[in-house]
Design a protein around this motif. Sequence first.
Motif: not given
Length: 288
Positions: A112-113, A155-158, A164-165, A170-171
């Motif tokens: 969703q995000q 790595y670019e995706v992460f 976080e941020g 999503v935690p």
Amino acid sequence: MPKTYLNADLHSHSVVSDGTLTPEQLAQRAASKGVELWALTDHDEVGGQHRAAAAAHACGMDYLTGVEISVTFAGATVHIVGLGFDADDAQLSQGLYDTRNGREPRAREMAQQLEAAGIPGSFAGALRFAGNPELISRTHFARFLVETGVCSDTYEVFRKYLTEGRPGYVPHTWSRLRDAVRWIVDAGGVAVIAHPARYNFTANEEYALFTEFKHHGGRGVEVVTGSHRPHEYAIYADMAKEFELAASRGSDFHSPEESHTDLGDLPPLPSQLTPVWELLHERIQRAQ
């Protein structure tokens, strides 16, 4: 007398969690790289253990059962590797099932995000990369975003979306450290703190992790791992000595295309440490 292994790799992942190779393909790759003792340590899942053991023996390797359990500690996700346990232990299996159970709701919220950020269809896309739908993870979303050209590599995706941020992060609250260690120990295994340098803890937080881990029965720490830089080997060799923990060695291999370190390619453990496999010599499944 415990056997000496010059090349043990006790941390790797298959399609049963978030790797891209089957347990059989991993075993063949490990053997081709000279690995003598191997463990498959899929995230929160032991469904590939019997396949992995059979494949290891067919390739002439000794085998230790393995798993990597997700734990929430000090507000962060920490991983605890279990080695040498009974893969059919009911309490361990139930604990892992309960740990996995929150992954799908988390994945749908991540999707969703990402859709709100202009990236539609990511849940279905990530699911295509998940060999086990119960274990859909950030890695599967990352592979979808690379496939669709949103980013050039995982790595670019992460960096842009899944930390976080960032949109898509999503935690999740995982199992408790106490429970994860107890499941492993009660199933006859040894609990190991995985790649401790990755957690970016303060000195006090890291000391608390090691102290509580040992209090609950943990007995090992990864010192030489594909997730550590060379200077960190010495740091965690010292931590192993300070807390009287055995040392483990593992590539944390996931994929030929994505992993920095291949199976079996790590340097030896520093001297004057107790290799974790010496604690488990009676639990090692020997190749015939």
